[in-house]
Design an enzyme around this catalytic site. Structure first.
Site, PDB file in Angstrom:
ATOM      1  CG  HIS B 121      -1.993   0.994   1.350  1.00 28.56           C
ATOM      2  ND1 HIS B 121      -1.515   2.308   1.926  1.00 28.56           N
ATOM      3  CD2 HIS B 121      -3.227   1.008   1.250  1.00 28.56           C
ATOM      4  CE1 HIS B 121      -2.608   3.084   1.797  1.00 28.56           C
ATOM      5  NE2 HIS B 121      -3.779   2.197   1.564  1.00 28.56           N
ATOM      6  CG  ASP B 198       0.423  -2.146   6.322  1.00 32.25           C
ATOM      7  OD1 ASP B 198      -0.341  -2.226   7.123  1.00 32.25           O
ATOM      8  OD2 ASP B 198       0.302  -1.580   5.168  1.00 32.25           O
ATOM      9  CD  GLN B 201      -7.078  -4.240   4.394  1.00 30.77           C
ATOM     10  OE1 GLN B 201      -7.990  -4.775   4.844  1.00 30.77           O
ATOM     11  NE2 GLN B 201      -7.284  -3.205   3.897  1.00 30.77           N
ATOM     12  CE  LYS B 224      -7.401   0.289   6.274  1.00 34.42           C
ATOM     13  NZ  LYS B 224      -7.976   0.630   5.121  1.00 34.42           N
ATOM     14  CB  CYS B 364      -3.759   3.374  -1.356  1.00 38.96           C
ATOM     15  SG  CYS B 364      -4.687   4.509  -1.336  1.00 38.96           S
TER      16      CYS B 364
HETATM   17  C1  PLP Z   1      -2.309  -2.762   3.469  1.00 38.04           C
HETATM   18  C2  PLP Z   1      -2.662  -1.534   4.096  1.00 38.04           C
HETATM   19  N1  PLP Z   1      -1.649  -0.727   4.614  1.00 38.04           N
HETATM   20  C3  PLP Z   1      -2.084   0.553   5.057  1.00 38.04           C
HETATM   21  C4  PLP Z   1      -3.152   1.246   4.935  1.00 38.04           C
HETATM   22  C5  PLP Z   1      -3.431   2.750   5.616  1.00 38.04           C
HETATM   23  O1  PLP Z   1      -4.214   2.730   6.592  1.00 38.04           O
HETATM   24  P1  PLP Z   1      -4.877   4.039   6.982  1.00 38.04           P
HETATM   25  O2  PLP Z   1      -5.345   4.666   5.957  1.00 38.04           O
HETATM   26  O3  PLP Z   1      -5.941   3.800   8.182  1.00 38.04           O
HETATM   27  O4  PLP Z   1      -3.828   4.794   7.504  1.00 38.04           O
HETATM   28  C6  PLP Z   1      -4.471   0.608   4.524  1.00 38.04           C
HETATM   29  C7  PLP Z   1      -5.576   1.127   4.195  1.00 38.04           C
HETATM   30  O5  PLP Z   1      -6.216   1.327   3.404  1.00 38.04           O
HETATM   31  C8  PLP Z   1      -3.858  -0.871   4.077  1.00 38.04           C
HETATM   32  O6  PLP Z   1      -4.941  -1.626   3.217  1.00 38.04           O
END
Ligand code: PLP
Lengths: 148, 409
Positions: B121, B198, B201, B224, B364
């Site tokens: 991401h 990370d 998910q 999430k 993203c």
């Molecule tokens: C794999 C992953 N990493 C990071 C994020 C970023 O999360 P947040 O927007 O809550 O900071 C997301 C969410 O879209 C994600 O799916």
């Protein structure tokens, strides 16, 4: 209701133009070439213009995008070809009014581009229809700046 | 017929203003909230609202102890060894940025390497890119194998003693795959590299045990996993967090301020400057309670069952192209796909009219889109409140898409 809804967005002419767009490809030695991205969806458009004496003599586009963006590019390039830079700027303003203003009164100069009126009801898709017009604006700006 | 035993816990599904039933299939973006979380927020603001750490009075103490109790809850939830290893942030993005800018920023050199994967991401990619630009270190990517999963052989091939950090998503937000983070960490540590996971998910879907993974840092967002937006967690091994530089200075993180210099509090408060997202943290506590009540293994099981059904129904449509594994069980509640010859935006608009809420775009993950050589795709993502009717609604709507675009309305 949904079918009506869908058909206000995807008018037959939009579907046709999106499938087989006009003016798709590259110009030989364009005066200006502008690449624009739609950052929310990753769509790209590259617009090329050949300009002399303030007239857009030829115009082509390429890139990837949805039916709305491809159809808009096809219809915009048809409309703009042969127009002066001033006329083109006015048309761009008219198009953006049409697509955002509920009280817009049809501007005949937009011709085929009038079929994008329905996009107004789909706020998430406005960017798709305006991408190519934004590229046009940027191109004109660039030409005007470099020519002083 | 697969029916959700959890759906009635989520008021969102019973407050629809429209007549049309809406199938919410975008939980990877954010989840709906159970009533216990919503009620906890109302309760906090009606009964316990005060700033934390500051007041001598009873309400402030109550708020403080509730807030700090959530730190213990998170510690247990991800099995950290100490409560001071849990730092509250506003979400995954902030956690990852703090890791990059607060820990690694001054620790890498131009002959070092940063190893991430092509499925990251943007929030686990762009900060590393900035670090590479800043230090001159090389940013290297692990590719996918032929089943569009992380290629472990490629990872091994790219691992060497110049690699100072490996950053990897636990579960991909596009491919839906679960990465072998424990194995990755063991391999990376052999070369002295630190490991950042990370977990955006994974939290709320899988049992996460940071000690078992043995990663050095772990990041996730509350929203999430049924908690409110604006709260997240940065887990780090204590000895690393001790060395981490705060990116924010201000109230609550200091122990003594003089005219020209300041001494700071110990962990975790040293990294939590200013008034925290108190209600968010308390909401996170309620969300973890709810997850514990539902039991993560049952959640995982339910989502697996539903994912399998969605996968089978999708592949029965010949025009559908699925990204990620060809094996349904390798999709953790996430299936990304396209319809041959129709742009995902056009598909998503028709789906929206039919009440089906999926995401269309690059999610993203533009590097992954480039790697897969597609401009964008559609993604459905499931959680415990989804049921078979949501999938049916999607499939019916996809047939409508095909009728409309392929056969000229
Ligand atoms: C794999 C992953 N990493 C990071 C994020 C970023 O999360 P947040 O927007 O809550 O900071 C997301 C969410 O879209 C994600 O799916």
């Amino acid at each position: 209701m949904d079918h009506d809804n869908l058909s206000t967005l995807y008018r037959q002419a939009i579907l046709e133009a999106g499938e087989d767009p006009h003016n798709f490809g590259d110009l030989l030695r364009p005066t200006v070439s502008t690449e624009l991205h739609n950052p929310t969806c990753g769509d790209v458009i590259i617009l090329q213009l050949k300009i002399s004496d303030h007239i857009i003599k030829d115009i082509k586009f390429k890139g990837q995008g949805c039916i709305i963006s491809q159809a808009s590019a096809s219809i915009m390039t048809d409309l703009i070809k042969g127009k002066s830079l001033d006329q083109a700027k006015k048309l761009r303003i008219a198009f953006s009014q049409m697509i955002t203003d509920d009280h817009f009164i049809d501007n005949d100069k937009l011709k085929d581009a009038l079929i994008f009126k329905g996009v107004r009801k789909f706020p998430q898709r406005i960017k798709c229809a305006t991408l190519v017009w934004n590229a046009l604006e940027k191109s004109i700006q660039h030409v005007e700046e470099t020519n002083g | 017929m697969i029916e959700s035993p959890y759906r009635h816990d989520f008021p969102f599904f019973y407050s629809q203003k429209e007549k049309l039933k809406r199938a919410y299939l975008d939980s990877a973006a954010t989840t709906q909230k159970p009533s216990s979380v919503i009620e906890e927020l109302v309760h906090f603001y009606t009964e316990d609202n005060a700033n934390i750490y500051r007041g001598i009075y009873a309400t402030s103490q109550r708020a403080t102890s509730k807030f700090e109790a959530v730190r213990d809850q998170v510690k247990t939830f991800i099995n950290a060894s100490e409560r001071t290893e849990i730092i509250f942030t506003k979400g995954t993005t902030q956690s990852l940025n703090w890791i990059v800018f607060g820990y690694f920023w001054d620790r890498l050199h131009s002959d070092d390497e940063i190893l991430i994967s092509v499925m990251e991401h943007h929030s686990n990619l762009v900060p590393w890119q900035q670090l590479a630009i800043h230090t001159g270190a090389k940013l290297n990517y692990v590719n996918l194998n032929e089943d569009q999963q992380l290629d472990i052989d490629d990872f091994k091939a790219k691992l060497n003693s110049r690699v100072k950090v490996v950053a990897l998503t636990h579960v991909s937000n596009v491919l839906g795959c679960l990465n072998p983070v424990t194995q990755i960490t063991t391999l990376a540590h052999k070369f002295g590299a630190k490991v950042v996971i990370d977990g955006a998910q994974a939290i709320g879907h899988l049992q996460v045990d940071v000690q078992e993974i043995n990663c050095d840092f772990y990041a996730f967002s509350g929203h999430k996993a049924f908690a409110p937006t604006g709260v997240g967690v940065l887990y780090g091994k204590k000895e690393l967090l001790e060395k981490m530089k705060p990116l924010e200075y201000g109230g609550e993180m200091i122990s003594d301020v003089n005219y020209q210099n300041t001494s700071f509090k110990d962990l975790p408060l040293r990294l939590e400057a200013g008034t925290q997202n108190i209600s968010g943290v308390i909401g996170l506590g309620a969300a973890l309670d709810y997850l514990n009540k539902c039991k993560l293994n049952e959640i995982e099981c339910y989502i697996k069952k539903l994912t399998k059904l969605a996968f089978e129904q999708l592949i029965s449509i010949p025009e559908v192209i699925i990204y990620g594994s060809k094996n349904a069980s390798f999709h953790q509640g996430i299936i990304s796909f396209n319809i041959k010859g129709i742009h995902p935006h056009d598909v998503a608009t028709v789906l929206d009219i039919k009440g089906v809420e999926v995401r269309a775009g690059h999610h993203c993950a533009q590097v992954l889109m480039r790697y897969l050589n597609i401009p964008a795709c559609l993604r459905l993502s499931l959680h415990i409140y989804n049921d078979e009717t949501d999938i049916q609604q999607l499939i019916i709507a996809l047939h409508e898409v095909l009728r409309f675009f392929k056969h000229g309305s």
